[in-house]
Design a protein around this motif. Structure first.
Motif, PDB file in Angstrom:
ATOM      1  N   LEU A 113     145.271  45.481 102.278  1.00 51.98           N
ATOM      2  CA  LEU A 113     144.208  44.611 102.156  1.00 51.98           C
ATOM      3  C   LEU A 113     143.910  43.937 103.546  1.00 51.98           C
ATOM      4  O   LEU A 113     144.595  43.679 104.357  1.00 51.98           O
ATOM      5  CB  LEU A 113     144.548  43.516 101.332  1.00 51.98           C
ATOM      6  N   GLU A 114     142.628  44.127 103.642  1.00 55.00           N
ATOM      7  CA  GLU A 114     142.078  43.830 104.995  1.00 55.00           C
ATOM      8  C   GLU A 114     140.675  42.767 104.779  1.00 55.00           C
ATOM      9  O   GLU A 114     139.770  43.423 104.063  1.00 55.00           O
ATOM     10  CB  GLU A 114     141.631  45.061 105.882  1.00 55.00           C
ATOM     11  N   THR A 115     140.587  41.899 105.271  1.00 56.16           N
ATOM     12  CA  THR A 115     139.460  41.027 105.165  1.00 56.16           C
ATOM     13  C   THR A 115     139.090  40.567 106.718  1.00 56.16           C
ATOM     14  O   THR A 115     139.723  40.132 107.541  1.00 56.16           O
ATOM     15  CB  THR A 115     139.607  39.956 104.184  1.00 56.16           C
ATOM     16  N   THR A 116     137.691  40.616 106.876  1.00 55.70           N
ATOM     17  CA  THR A 116     137.078  40.166 108.097  1.00 55.70           C
ATOM     18  C   THR A 116     135.934  39.249 107.830  1.00 55.70           C
ATOM     19  O   THR A 116     135.204  39.447 106.948  1.00 55.70           O
ATOM     20  CB  THR A 116     136.776  41.195 108.968  1.00 55.70           C
ATOM     21  N   MET A 117     135.579  38.180 108.928  1.00 58.72           N
ATOM     22  CA  MET A 117     134.416  37.751 108.883  1.00 58.72           C
ATOM     23  C   MET A 117     133.863  37.710 110.245  1.00 58.72           C
ATOM     24  O   MET A 117     134.399  37.650 111.410  1.00 58.72           O
ATOM     25  CB  MET A 117     134.794  36.133 108.773  1.00 58.72           C
ATOM     26  N   VAL A 118     132.506  38.094 110.245  1.00 58.81           N
ATOM     27  CA  VAL A 118     131.641  38.259 111.543  1.00 58.81           C
ATOM     28  C   VAL A 118     130.608  37.439 111.791  1.00 58.81           C
ATOM     29  O   VAL A 118     129.795  37.324 110.770  1.00 58.81           O
ATOM     30  CB  VAL A 118     131.422  39.897 111.579  1.00 58.81           C
ATOM     31  N   TYR A 119     130.392  36.877 112.843  1.00 56.62           N
ATOM     32  CA  TYR A 119     129.360  36.162 113.152  1.00 56.62           C
ATOM     33  C   TYR A 119     128.626  36.372 114.389  1.00 56.62           C
ATOM     34  O   TYR A 119     129.194  36.664 115.442  1.00 56.62           O
ATOM     35  CB  TYR A 119     129.659  34.598 113.063  1.00 56.62           C
ATOM     36  N   LYS A 120     127.304  36.672 114.532  1.00 57.51           N
ATOM     37  CA  LYS A 120     126.483  37.270 115.704  1.00 57.51           C
ATOM     38  C   LYS A 120     125.499  36.172 115.962  1.00 57.51           C
ATOM     39  O   LYS A 120     124.803  35.762 114.998  1.00 57.51           O
ATOM     40  CB  LYS A 120     126.015  38.635 115.469  1.00 57.51           C
ATOM     41  N   LYS A 121     125.372  36.072 117.256  1.00 60.78           N
ATOM     42  CA  LYS A 121     124.269  34.998 117.422  1.00 60.78           C
ATOM     43  C   LYS A 121     123.844  35.302 119.139  1.00 60.78           C
ATOM     44  O   LYS A 121     124.519  35.814 119.950  1.00 60.78           O
ATOM     45  CB  LYS A 121     124.945  33.659 117.723  1.00 60.78           C
ATOM     46  N   VAL A 122     122.226  35.227 119.046  1.00 61.18           N
ATOM     47  CA  VAL A 122     121.634  35.321 120.317  1.00 61.18           C
ATOM     48  C   VAL A 122     121.038  34.170 120.874  1.00 61.18           C
ATOM     49  O   VAL A 122     120.141  33.731 119.924  1.00 61.18           O
ATOM     50  CB  VAL A 122     120.810  36.637 120.154  1.00 61.18           C
ATOM     51  N   LEU A 123     121.402  33.884 121.865  1.00 63.13           N
ATOM     52  CA  LEU A 123     120.658  32.553 122.411  1.00 63.13           C
ATOM     53  C   LEU A 123     119.993  32.940 123.680  1.00 63.13           C
ATOM     54  O   LEU A 123     120.730  32.758 124.820  1.00 63.13           O
ATOM     55  CB  LEU A 123     121.633  31.527 122.831  1.00 63.13           C
ATOM     56  N   GLY A 124     118.779  33.569 123.814  1.00 55.61           N
ATOM     57  CA  GLY A 124     118.154  33.791 125.160  1.00 55.61           C
ATOM     58  C   GLY A 124     118.841  34.951 125.513  1.00 55.61           C
ATOM     59  O   GLY A 124     118.940  36.357 124.878  1.00 55.61           O
ATOM     60  N   VAL A 125     119.211  34.798 126.835  1.00 57.17           N
ATOM     61  CA  VAL A 125     120.000  36.012 127.635  1.00 57.17           C
ATOM     62  C   VAL A 125     121.464  36.273 127.128  1.00 57.17           C
ATOM     63  O   VAL A 125     122.378  37.081 127.760  1.00 57.17           O
ATOM     64  CB  VAL A 125     119.913  35.777 129.148  1.00 57.17           C
ATOM     65  N   HIS A 126     122.010  35.262 126.363  1.00 53.25           N
ATOM     66  CA  HIS A 126     123.369  35.124 125.847  1.00 53.25           C
ATOM     67  C   HIS A 126     123.610  35.998 124.595  1.00 53.25           C
ATOM     68  O   HIS A 126     122.703  35.537 123.431  1.00 53.25           O
ATOM     69  CB  HIS A 126     124.008  33.649 125.659  1.00 53.25           C
ATOM     70  N   LYS A 127     124.463  36.652 124.540  1.00 51.22           N
ATOM     71  CA  LYS A 127     124.820  37.381 123.203  1.00 51.22           C
ATOM     72  C   LYS A 127     126.152  37.093 122.774  1.00 51.22           C
ATOM     73  O   LYS A 127     127.196  37.158 123.650  1.00 51.22           O
ATOM     74  CB  LYS A 127     124.796  39.029 123.140  1.00 51.22           C
ATOM     75  N   LEU A 128     126.637  36.639 121.381  1.00 44.49           N
ATOM     76  CA  LEU A 128     128.071  36.337 121.105  1.00 44.49           C
ATOM     77  C   LEU A 128     128.170  37.061 119.880  1.00 44.49           C
ATOM     78  O   LEU A 128     127.234  37.293 118.758  1.00 44.49           O
ATOM     79  CB  LEU A 128     128.001  34.765 120.913  1.00 44.49           C
ATOM     80  N   ASN A 129     129.421  37.298 119.613  1.00 49.94           N
ATOM     81  CA  ASN A 129     129.775  37.997 118.316  1.00 49.94           C
ATOM     82  C   ASN A 129     131.252  37.749 118.267  1.00 49.94           C
ATOM     83  O   ASN A 129     132.214  37.846 118.922  1.00 49.94           O
ATOM     84  CB  ASN A 129     129.917  39.653 118.616  1.00 49.94           C
ATOM     85  N   PHE A 130     131.526  36.895 116.919  1.00 50.37           N
ATOM     86  CA  PHE A 130     132.695  36.391 116.630  1.00 50.37           C
ATOM     87  C   PHE A 130     133.213  36.990 115.650  1.00 50.37           C
ATOM     88  O   PHE A 130     132.730  37.343 114.477  1.00 50.37           O
ATOM     89  CB  PHE A 130     132.881  35.006 116.414  1.00 50.37           C
ATOM     90  N   LEU A 131     134.759  37.499 115.573  1.00 47.17           N
ATOM     91  CA  LEU A 131     135.192  38.304 114.479  1.00 47.17           C
ATOM     92  C   LEU A 131     136.607  37.255 114.236  1.00 47.17           C
ATOM     93  O   LEU A 131     137.174  37.159 115.229  1.00 47.17           O
ATOM     94  CB  LEU A 131     135.462  39.640 114.802  1.00 47.17           C
TER      95      LEU A 131
END
Length: 483
Positions: free
Chosen positions: A204-222
């Motif tokens: 069993l595998e479960t993940t949550m991914v959130y992506k966000k772009v703030l101008g010149v900044h790119k974020l990716n949370f997992l």
């Protein structure tokens, strides 16, 4: 294979090899179909392979079927996919009588004048051609798995996914060295064996991914969680001294010489549970950072150290995108990177190695009967824990225009701590003479260079040349502790 009769001088074993070898033939048949629409698609396939090896009696027959299906819903925010597969194999392992045939004298016939099998007692192995006819080694192997995956976009840039896997592999093996005249089992007057094992896996595998772009900044949370359970069981039996070879290994009870140890069975299970997280960050697409952390728990380790925490951090700088590199026209890529990470190892360890186990040890007499005795066969080690590897590295990647030349230079230092190894221990105070423990440290330091060049880039001819060099120094720095 080479024609054995093509040698200038005919070897004495050619006659025997001509009866053991053949031209290998393999044929494959495949059938597949697929379809779908905007919201769903499917694909099914079946393949069949029949392979005959160059050694007579060596073959494999395989049937493989696979079905996959995916469906989108909730305005494409939900994606569900299902994959299932079945593989069945019947195969016989390579026959081991070639060394016997190689040593057969040229005057030895395969059969005597009266039609009976010739039998040589000089090598103690009998007649390899007869063994090939009577001896059988057959596997019936099956593998089944079903994989379910669901992915849901709860809101913009936030996706939750779950993956479920159920897998089972089993093997049924039969072996008979069964003709009463076969040299290798002449003392036993034939022998037969039957064994089987089954391996189950649940995941069993479960993940949550959130992506966000703030101008010149790119974020990716997992963030994620996984649960894995593995179960294995096996059993077998063997017997010898059969009056007839008509039933092969399908009637072990017909043998007349069953001894201690001819029936066996075992089972084991282990679990692996993990929680993990990762952050990817980039600025201007040229300053890149990745940080991860895992917390893994394995049932293989001792009660005091089942869990381990493993972080990692890597950074990269795409120098080629800097303003001061605009005048550098001969480079297409130039990147500097560095990393640090800790990983854990549990491979190669059987379940229950941290526990005190009992094993058979002779017999004892009680009230007119003999019974099996048991004693400690494995010491307990509640402090058995993860073997850890700490890695430091720094690297430089470059590519020239039109990819004419590219390369990587890497310098690394890898330190492995708490090495898992089986050590001899004194008796007493221990009750068994060895135990698995974490003792020792090993260091790997090195440098690697890889260069790839496009020597010729023409319409009708491409010539690529790669050169690599590496230097590594491996040192075992510690193999003992205060205990």
């Amino acid at each position: 294979h080479r024609d054995l009769h093509s040698f200038p001088t005919r070897r004495s074993s050619d006659l025997w090899f001509s009866e053991l070898l053949r031209v290998g033939v393999t044929h494959n048949h495949d059938l597949s179909f697929s379809g779908g629409n905007k919201g769903s698609n499917y694909r099914a396939s079946v393949s069949y392979q029949d392979r005959e090896g160059v050694g007579k009696g060596n073959f494999m027959e395989r049937i493989n079927s696979r079905l996959s299906f995916s469906q989108k819903a909730l305005k494409d925010r939900l994606n569900i996919s299902v994959t299932g597969a079945i593989t069945e194999r019947n195969y016989s392992q390579s026959y081991g009588g070639f060394s016997i045939a190689y040593n057969m004298l040229p005057v030895y016939p395969i059969k005597n004048a009266d039609g009976s099998w010739f039998d040589s007692l000089e090598n103690g192995k009998g007649n390899p051609v007869r063994d090939l006819q009577f001896d059988k080694h057959l596997h019936k192997n099956s593998l089944y798995y079903l994989n379910l995956r669901g992915e849901l976009e709860l809101f913009k840039d936030f996706v939750v996914s779950t993956n479920l896997l159920k897998e089972r592999e089993s093997d049924d093996y039969g072996e008979c060295n069964y003709d009463s005249d076969t040299g290798s089992v002449r003392v036993n007057l034939g022998s037969a064996l039957r064994s089987a094992w089954t391996r189950d896996k649940k995941l069993l595998e479960t993940t949550m991914v959130y992506k966000k772009v703030l101008g010149v900044h790119k974020l990716n949370f997992l963030a994620g969680y996984s649960y894995e359970e593995n179960f294995y069981q096996s059993f077998g039996a063997q017997n010898r001294q059969f009056a007839t070879n008509l039933m092969g290994y399908n009637n072990l009870g017909a043998g007349e010489n069953l001894i201690a140890g001819d029936v066996w069975s075992e089972a084991n299970m282990y679990k692996l549970i993990s929680g993990f997280g990762r952050v990817n960050y980039s600025m201007f697409d040229r300053y890149i950072l990745t940080a991860t952390v895992r917390k893994d728990g394995s049932s293989k380790f001792g009660a005091n150290h089942k869990w381990g925490t493993f972080p990692s951090l890597s950074v990269a700088w795409r120098i080629i995108d800097e303003p001061f590199m605009e005048s550098v026209n001969f480079l297409e890529e130039l990147k500097l990177r560095a990393g640090y990470g800790v990983s854990g190892n549990q491979e190669g360890i059987d379940p229950y190695r941290s526990l005190e186990l009992y094993g058979t040890s002779g017999q004892y007499y009680d009230n007119g009967n003999w019974y099996t005795a048991y004693k400690i066969s494995q010491n307990a080690n509640p402090d058995l824990k993860w073997e850890e590897t700490i890695m430091y590295n720094i690297g430089l990647d470059f590519t020239t225009r039109k990819n004419r030349l590219s390369g990587t230079l890497e310098v690394y230092n890898k330190i492995t701590e708490d090495l898992l190894y089986t050590y001899n221990v004194p008796v007493p105070p221990y009750l068994h003479s060895n135990m698995l423990a974490n003792v020792g440290t090993m260091s790997n330091k090195g440098i690697e260079l890889l260069l790839t060049g496009e020597i010729i880039q023409k319409k009708d001819l491409n010539w690529t040349l790669s050169v690599n060099a590496a230097h590594n120094k491996n040192t075992v720095t510690k193999l003992s502790n205060e205990n």
